[in-house]
Design an enzyme around this catalytic site. Sequence first.
Site, PDB file in Angstrom:
ATOM      1  N   GLU A   1       0.836  -1.205   0.000  1.00 40.48           N
ATOM      2  CA  GLU A   1       0.000   0.000   0.000  1.00 40.48           C
ATOM      3  C   GLU A   1       0.868   1.250   0.000  1.00 40.48           C
ATOM      4  O   GLU A   1       1.969   1.237   0.531  1.00 40.48           O
ATOM      5  CB  GLU A   1      -0.863   0.012   1.278  1.00 40.48           C
ATOM      6  CG  GLU A   1      -2.297  -0.394   1.066  1.00 40.48           C
ATOM      7  CD  GLU A   1      -3.145   0.687   0.397  1.00 40.48           C
ATOM      8  OE1 GLU A   1      -2.615   1.610  -0.243  1.00 40.48           O
ATOM      9  OE2 GLU A   1      -4.384   0.590   0.515  1.00 40.48           O
ATOM     10  N   ASP A   2       0.339   2.335  -0.558  1.00 44.61           N
ATOM     11  CA  ASP A   2       1.051   3.611  -0.465  1.00 44.61           C
ATOM     12  C   ASP A   2       0.831   4.218   0.917  1.00 44.61           C
ATOM     13  O   ASP A   2       1.749   4.710   1.558  1.00 44.61           O
ATOM     14  CB  ASP A   2       0.597   4.582  -1.571  1.00 44.61           C
ATOM     15  CG  ASP A   2      -0.918   4.737  -1.646  1.00 44.61           C
ATOM     16  OD1 ASP A   2      -1.666   3.971  -0.983  1.00 44.61           O
ATOM     17  OD2 ASP A   2      -1.381   5.625  -2.384  1.00 44.61           O
TER      18      ASP A   2
ATOM     19  N   ASP B   1      -4.794   4.808   6.227  1.00 44.69           N
ATOM     20  CA  ASP B   1      -5.223   5.650   7.347  1.00 44.69           C
ATOM     21  C   ASP B   1      -6.126   4.933   8.323  1.00 44.69           C
ATOM     22  O   ASP B   1      -5.723   4.694   9.445  1.00 44.69           O
ATOM     23  CB  ASP B   1      -5.643   7.072   6.980  1.00 44.69           C
ATOM     24  CG  ASP B   1      -6.438   7.193   5.707  1.00 44.69           C
ATOM     25  OD1 ASP B   1      -6.647   8.309   5.271  1.00 44.69           O
ATOM     26  OD2 ASP B   1      -6.868   6.171   5.165  1.00 44.69           O
TER      27      ASP B   1
ATOM     28  N   PHE C   1      -2.437  16.124   4.009  1.00 41.73           N
ATOM     29  CA  PHE C   1      -2.658  15.463   2.724  1.00 41.73           C
ATOM     30  C   PHE C   1      -1.376  15.514   1.909  1.00 41.73           C
ATOM     31  O   PHE C   1      -0.855  16.587   1.622  1.00 41.73           O
ATOM     32  CB  PHE C   1      -3.811  16.105   1.965  1.00 41.73           C
ATOM     33  CG  PHE C   1      -4.324  15.212   0.863  1.00 41.73           C
ATOM     34  CD1 PHE C   1      -5.184  14.163   1.139  1.00 41.73           C
ATOM     35  CD2 PHE C   1      -3.911  15.412  -0.451  1.00 41.73           C
ATOM     36  CE1 PHE C   1      -5.635  13.311   0.132  1.00 41.73           C
ATOM     37  CE2 PHE C   1      -4.359  14.564  -1.465  1.00 41.73           C
ATOM     38  CZ  PHE C   1      -5.219  13.520  -1.173  1.00 41.73           C
TER      39      PHE C   1
ATOM     40  N   ARG D   1       1.016  11.949  -9.224  1.00 43.03           N
ATOM     41  CA  ARG D   1       1.614  10.617  -9.063  1.00 43.03           C
ATOM     42  C   ARG D   1       3.029  10.596  -9.643  1.00 43.03           C
ATOM     43  O   ARG D   1       3.876   9.819  -9.222  1.00 43.03           O
ATOM     44  CB  ARG D   1       0.779   9.549  -9.787  1.00 43.03           C
ATOM     45  CG  ARG D   1      -0.615   9.351  -9.223  1.00 43.03           C
ATOM     46  CD  ARG D   1      -1.227   8.074  -9.797  1.00 43.03           C
ATOM     47  NE  ARG D   1      -2.668   8.042  -9.688  1.00 43.03           N
ATOM     48  CZ  ARG D   1      -3.349   7.661  -8.616  1.00 43.03           C
ATOM     49  NH1 ARG D   1      -2.709   7.282  -7.530  1.00 43.03           N
ATOM     50  NH2 ARG D   1      -4.666   7.655  -8.621  1.00 43.03           N
TER      51      ARG D   1
HETATM   52  N1  HPA Z   1      -2.698  11.617  -0.056  1.00 38.50           N
HETATM   53  C1  HPA Z   1      -3.148  10.876  -1.091  1.00 38.50           C
HETATM   54  N2  HPA Z   1      -3.960   9.833  -0.938  1.00 38.50           N
HETATM   55  C2  HPA Z   1      -4.336   9.532   0.323  1.00 38.50           C
HETATM   56  C3  HPA Z   1      -3.899  10.269   1.432  1.00 38.50           C
HETATM   57  C4  HPA Z   1      -3.033  11.359   1.240  1.00 38.50           C
HETATM   58  O1  HPA Z   1      -2.594  12.074   2.180  1.00 38.50           O
HETATM   59  N3  HPA Z   1      -4.443   9.700   2.536  1.00 38.50           N
HETATM   60  C5  HPA Z   1      -5.184   8.655   2.087  1.00 38.50           C
HETATM   61  N4  HPA Z   1      -5.130   8.534   0.756  1.00 38.50           N
HETATM   62 MG    MG Z   2      -4.068   3.945  -1.668  1.00 38.33          MG
END
Ligand code: HPA
Ligand code: MG
Length: 213
Positions: free
Chosen positions: A128-129, A132, A181, A194
């Site tokens: 995962e990137d 949360d 964010f 991206r």
């Molecule tokens: N940025 C981009 N995508 C996300 C974030 C964020 O801070 N938090 C959850 N998805």
């Molecule tokens: Mg994601």
Amino acid sequence: MKQKFEAIEADKVYDKSLFDIPNAYSDSIQSVLIPPGLIRNRVSKLARNIANELPENVEAITLVCVLKGAFRFSSMLMEELVKLTDIPVIMEFIRMKSYHNDVSTGDVQILGELPSNVIKDKFVVVVEDIIDTGKTMKVLCEMLNQLGPYKCLIATLLWKELQTEREVVPHYVGFLIPDVFVIGFGLDYNEFFRDLDAICVINEYGKEKFKIK
Ligand code: HPA
Ligand code: MG
């Protein structure tokens, strides 16, 4: 759930003028949170941690890349893993979507199929990137565990410091970040950013400029 993992605390921001930011994005960025070189080095260390945990007899590692955000992290993780192990590295893709502008809609969908032969008896790492709340990750892990992996672990590049209760605790975390964010290195704001190599904090101008109207 109690948090238990090691990660770099990215609690310092860098002035964006110190970095080479593409012109298209420079006015939309507040600051740089994680420079590209630091991302590379941390991913290399995470790959080493994974390689060190591999049992002798496992046939393959399967990275389950959670699209779209994790495409760069999972690709870099694969690159680093093949330098460290002789075991084949398989990549599978799944998609989960829940954000509109910078707001979680809470309504999550898992899209895409995972053939059982790429999971069964494999050393599976869900990539995962960012996590949360972990709600989607929990559902995905339950789904994967039904397919009989040798092991199923979670790797996330980023982990936000939120007050809310956690549904899952990842095994591998790149960076612990503040509750802001962030964009870049695969993470988007309405599909933009991206392609940015650094992980950055978006500013109000950027949120407005790339807003879905
Ligand atoms: N940025 C981009 N995508 C996300 C974030 C964020 O801070 N938090 C959850 N998805
Ligand atoms: Mg994601």
